[in-house]
Design an enzyme around this catalytic site. Structure first.
Site, PDB file in Angstrom:
ATOM      1  N   PRO A 147      32.965 -48.871   9.404  1.00 23.80           N
ATOM      2  CA  PRO A 147      31.625 -49.416   9.210  1.00 23.80           C
ATOM      3  C   PRO A 147      30.820 -48.747   8.090  1.00 23.80           C
ATOM      4  O   PRO A 147      30.881 -47.531   7.906  1.00 23.80           O
ATOM      5  CB  PRO A 147      30.946 -49.176  10.571  1.00 23.80           C
ATOM      6  CG  PRO A 147      31.793 -48.184  11.275  1.00 23.80           C
ATOM      7  CD  PRO A 147      33.179 -48.345  10.754  1.00 23.80           C
ATOM      8  N   ASN A 148      30.113 -49.603   7.382  1.00 29.89           N
ATOM      9  CA  ASN A 148      29.160 -49.222   6.327  1.00 29.89           C
ATOM     10  C   ASN A 148      29.815 -48.788   5.024  1.00 29.89           C
ATOM     11  O   ASN A 148      29.107 -48.562   4.040  1.00 29.89           O
ATOM     12  CB  ASN A 148      28.178 -48.140   6.819  1.00 29.89           C
ATOM     13  CG  ASN A 148      27.332 -48.633   7.968  1.00 29.89           C
ATOM     14  OD1 ASN A 148      26.741 -49.708   7.863  1.00 29.89           O
ATOM     15  ND2 ASN A 148      27.300 -47.917   9.059  1.00 29.89           N
TER      16      ASN A 148
ATOM     17  N   ARG B  25      23.116 -46.713  -1.149  1.00 27.27           N
ATOM     18  CA  ARG B  25      22.224 -45.634  -0.726  1.00 27.27           C
ATOM     19  C   ARG B  25      23.009 -44.336  -0.585  1.00 27.27           C
ATOM     20  O   ARG B  25      24.221 -44.331  -0.595  1.00 27.27           O
ATOM     21  CB  ARG B  25      21.596 -45.966   0.639  1.00 27.27           C
ATOM     22  CG  ARG B  25      20.678 -47.156   0.592  1.00 27.27           C
ATOM     23  CD  ARG B  25      19.615 -47.092   1.668  1.00 27.27           C
ATOM     24  NE  ARG B  25      18.959 -48.382   1.814  1.00 27.27           N
ATOM     25  CZ  ARG B  25      18.068 -48.870   0.974  1.00 27.27           C
ATOM     26  NH1 ARG B  25      17.691 -48.177  -0.068  1.00 27.27           N
ATOM     27  NH2 ARG B  25      17.536 -50.050   1.160  1.00 27.27           N
TER      28      ARG B  25
ATOM     29  N   TYR C 260      27.678 -39.849  -0.947  1.00 30.12           N
ATOM     30  CA  TYR C 260      28.844 -40.730  -1.110  1.00 30.12           C
ATOM     31  C   TYR C 260      29.111 -41.142  -2.558  1.00 30.12           C
ATOM     32  O   TYR C 260      30.078 -41.861  -2.825  1.00 30.12           O
ATOM     33  CB  TYR C 260      28.682 -41.987  -0.243  1.00 30.12           C
ATOM     34  CG  TYR C 260      28.532 -41.672   1.230  1.00 30.12           C
ATOM     35  CD1 TYR C 260      29.556 -41.032   1.924  1.00 30.12           C
ATOM     36  CD2 TYR C 260      27.366 -41.984   1.923  1.00 30.12           C
ATOM     37  CE1 TYR C 260      29.431 -40.721   3.274  1.00 30.12           C
ATOM     38  CE2 TYR C 260      27.217 -41.681   3.265  1.00 30.12           C
ATOM     39  CZ  TYR C 260      28.250 -41.054   3.934  1.00 30.12           C
ATOM     40  OH  TYR C 260      28.116 -40.749   5.266  1.00 30.12           O
TER      41      TYR C 260
ATOM     42  N   ASN D  16      39.984 -44.513   6.978  1.00 29.37           N
ATOM     43  CA  ASN D  16      38.672 -43.875   7.025  1.00 29.37           C
ATOM     44  C   ASN D  16      37.879 -44.637   8.085  1.00 29.37           C
ATOM     45  O   ASN D  16      37.293 -45.683   7.791  1.00 29.37           O
ATOM     46  CB  ASN D  16      37.972 -43.946   5.657  1.00 29.37           C
ATOM     47  CG  ASN D  16      36.626 -43.233   5.683  1.00 29.37           C
ATOM     48  OD1 ASN D  16      36.115 -42.891   6.748  1.00 29.37           O
ATOM     49  ND2 ASN D  16      36.045 -43.013   4.521  1.00 29.37           N
TER      50      ASN D  16
ATOM     51  N   ALA E 166      31.963 -43.858  10.785  1.00 30.93           N
ATOM     52  CA  ALA E 166      31.289 -43.246  11.949  1.00 30.93           C
ATOM     53  C   ALA E 166      32.154 -43.297  13.212  1.00 30.93           C
ATOM     54  O   ALA E 166      32.004 -42.445  14.106  1.00 30.93           O
ATOM     55  CB  ALA E 166      29.956 -43.940  12.192  1.00 30.93           C
TER      56      ALA E 166
ATOM     57  N   ASP F 260      43.742 -44.086  20.201  1.00 30.38           N
ATOM     58  CA  ASP F 260      44.836 -44.631  21.023  1.00 30.38           C
ATOM     59  C   ASP F 260      45.684 -45.629  20.233  1.00 30.38           C
ATOM     60  O   ASP F 260      46.909 -45.656  20.377  1.00 30.38           O
ATOM     61  CB  ASP F 260      44.276 -45.309  22.277  1.00 30.38           C
ATOM     62  CG  ASP F 260      43.823 -44.313  23.331  1.00 30.38           C
ATOM     63  OD1 ASP F 260      44.159 -43.113  23.201  1.00 30.38           O
ATOM     64  OD2 ASP F 260      43.140 -44.729  24.283  1.00 30.38           O
TER      65      ASP F 260
ATOM     66  N   GLU G 232      44.149 -39.498   7.331  1.00 31.97           N
ATOM     67  CA  GLU G 232      42.707 -39.726   7.494  1.00 31.97           C
ATOM     68  C   GLU G 232      42.020 -39.352   6.178  1.00 31.97           C
ATOM     69  O   GLU G 232      42.349 -38.316   5.594  1.00 31.97           O
ATOM     70  CB  GLU G 232      42.220 -38.817   8.626  1.00 31.97           C
ATOM     71  CG  GLU G 232      40.730 -38.820   8.865  1.00 31.97           C
ATOM     72  CD  GLU G 232      40.326 -37.750   9.898  1.00 31.97           C
ATOM     73  OE1 GLU G 232      41.056 -36.747  10.064  1.00 31.97           O
ATOM     74  OE2 GLU G 232      39.261 -37.927  10.510  1.00 31.97           O
TER      75      GLU G 232
ATOM     76  N   HIS H 105      38.133 -38.974   4.244  1.00 32.91           N
ATOM     77  CA  HIS H 105      36.673 -39.031   4.245  1.00 32.91           C
ATOM     78  C   HIS H 105      36.180 -38.736   2.843  1.00 32.91           C
ATOM     79  O   HIS H 105      36.656 -37.781   2.197  1.00 32.91           O
ATOM     80  CB  HIS H 105      36.073 -38.047   5.250  1.00 32.91           C
ATOM     81  CG  HIS H 105      36.443 -38.408   6.646  1.00 32.91           C
ATOM     82  ND1 HIS H 105      35.907 -39.506   7.282  1.00 32.91           N
ATOM     83  CD2 HIS H 105      37.345 -37.874   7.490  1.00 32.91           C
ATOM     84  CE1 HIS H 105      36.463 -39.610   8.470  1.00 32.91           C
ATOM     85  NE2 HIS H 105      37.336 -38.643   8.629  1.00 32.91           N
TER      86      HIS H 105
ATOM     87  N   ARG I  68      28.583 -30.966   6.895  1.00 33.98           N
ATOM     88  CA  ARG I  68      27.579 -31.914   7.377  1.00 33.98           C
ATOM     89  C   ARG I  68      27.195 -31.634   8.844  1.00 33.98           C
ATOM     90  O   ARG I  68      27.494 -30.576   9.371  1.00 33.98           O
ATOM     91  CB  ARG I  68      28.107 -33.341   7.169  1.00 33.98           C
ATOM     92  CG  ARG I  68      28.398 -33.603   5.670  1.00 33.98           C
ATOM     93  CD  ARG I  68      28.695 -35.046   5.384  1.00 33.98           C
ATOM     94  NE  ARG I  68      27.541 -35.885   5.697  1.00 33.98           N
ATOM     95  CZ  ARG I  68      27.598 -37.216   5.740  1.00 33.98           C
ATOM     96  NH1 ARG I  68      28.736 -37.841   5.490  1.00 33.98           N
ATOM     97  NH2 ARG I  68      26.520 -37.922   6.036  1.00 33.98           N
TER      98      ARG I  68
HETATM   99  O1  CA2 Z   1      32.711 -39.286   4.386  1.00 34.99           O
HETATM  100  C1  CA2 Z   1      33.164 -40.321   4.867  1.00 34.99           C
HETATM  101  O2  CA2 Z   1      34.033 -41.003   4.303  1.00 34.99           O
HETATM  102  C2  CA2 Z   1      32.614 -40.861   6.194  1.00 34.99           C
HETATM  103  O3  CA2 Z   1      33.712 -41.401   6.926  1.00 34.99           O
HETATM  104  C3  CA2 Z   1      31.616 -41.943   5.840  1.00 34.99           C
HETATM  105  C4  CA2 Z   1      30.871 -42.519   7.022  1.00 34.99           C
HETATM  106  C5  CA2 Z   1      30.299 -41.414   7.920  1.00 34.99           C
HETATM  107  O4  CA2 Z   1      29.755 -41.965   9.100  1.00 34.99           O
HETATM  108  C6  CA2 Z   1      31.356 -40.382   8.293  1.00 34.99           C
HETATM  109  O5  CA2 Z   1      30.771 -39.360   9.074  1.00 34.99           O
HETATM  110  C7  CA2 Z   1      31.976 -39.778   7.051  1.00 34.99           C
HETATM  111  C8  CA2 Z   1      29.743 -43.429   6.532  1.00 34.99           C
HETATM  112  C9  CA2 Z   1      30.251 -44.615   5.718  1.00 34.99           C
HETATM  113  C10 CA2 Z   1      29.305 -45.052   4.643  1.00 34.99           C
HETATM  114  O6  CA2 Z   1      27.946 -45.032   5.083  1.00 34.99           O
HETATM  115  C11 CA2 Z   1      26.948 -45.246   4.170  1.00 34.99           C
HETATM  116  C12 CA2 Z   1      25.681 -44.839   4.547  1.00 34.99           C
HETATM  117  C13 CA2 Z   1      24.637 -45.009   3.679  1.00 34.99           C
HETATM  118  C14 CA2 Z   1      24.832 -45.615   2.447  1.00 34.99           C
HETATM  119  C15 CA2 Z   1      26.092 -46.025   2.081  1.00 34.99           C
HETATM  120  C16 CA2 Z   1      27.150 -45.846   2.941  1.00 34.99           C
END
Ligand code: CA2
Length: 144
Positions: A9-10, A17, A22, A73, A76, A86, A97, A99, A106
């Site tokens: 997700p995301n 952002r 990121y 990846n 969250a 699982d 994996e 990230h 963090r």
């Molecule tokens: O560092 C990573 O690749 C993460 O898997 C990215 C996730 C985060 O929840 C993990 O803890 C670490 C978040 C994905 C992207 O989220 C965004 C948030 C704000 C703006 C753009 C992307």
């Protein structure tokens, strides 16, 4: 050699952002980098991004029939999903994996990775270049 690359997700919001965490690159840039790295390493890739836990579980299960290994990846869901752990254990394919950020630097809630417990390697803190590293590591593992 075929890899299933699964993003949670995301990650489709990359570059929009939180560039300090990121980077400025977009999800489209990430997909382009993966295709370029796959070409260079002479492996085939299938890439999926989903914001839905069950879709990620379904894709891991699909990898059982169509892929030699998984790069994941879970975003969250890394820190919450026993279902993804699982599924990775069930298919028992070699998995890496990835990230983008360095989770060690963090929040404490990002220090736990369930999915990572079913992966033979974790790449973190390399930005989107980490996916290229993961492709190389998975290829080496499969070549024995
Ligand atoms: O560092 C990573 O690749 C993460 O898997 C990215 C996730 C985060 O929840 C993990 O803890 C670490 C978040 C994905 C992207 O989220 C965004 C948030 C704000 C703006 C753009 C992307």
């Amino acid at each position: 050699m075929k890899f299933s690359i699964i993003n949670g997700p995301n990650l489709n919001m990359l570059g929009i952002r939180e560039p300090a965490i990121y980077g400025n690159t977009t999800y489209a840039d990430l997909v382009a980098l993966i295709h370029q790295a796959a070409k260079e390493e002479e492996v085939q890739v299938e890439i999926l991004q989903s914001n839905h836990e069950g879709m990620l579980v379904d894709e891991i299960q699909r990898a059982y029939d169509k892929a030699d290994g998984i790069i994941i990846n879970p975003a969250a869901y890394t820190h919450t999903s026993i279902a993804i752990l699982d599924a990775l254990k069930a298919v028992a394919l070699p998995a890496v994996e990835v990230h983008i950020s360095n989770l060690n630097e963090r929040e404490s809630f990002r220090q736990i990775s369930y999915a990572g417990q079913a992966c033979f390697h974790t790449v973190m803190g390399q930005g989107i270049e980490g996916y290229r590293t993961a492709i190389k590591i998975l290829k080496q593992k499969l070549l024995g």
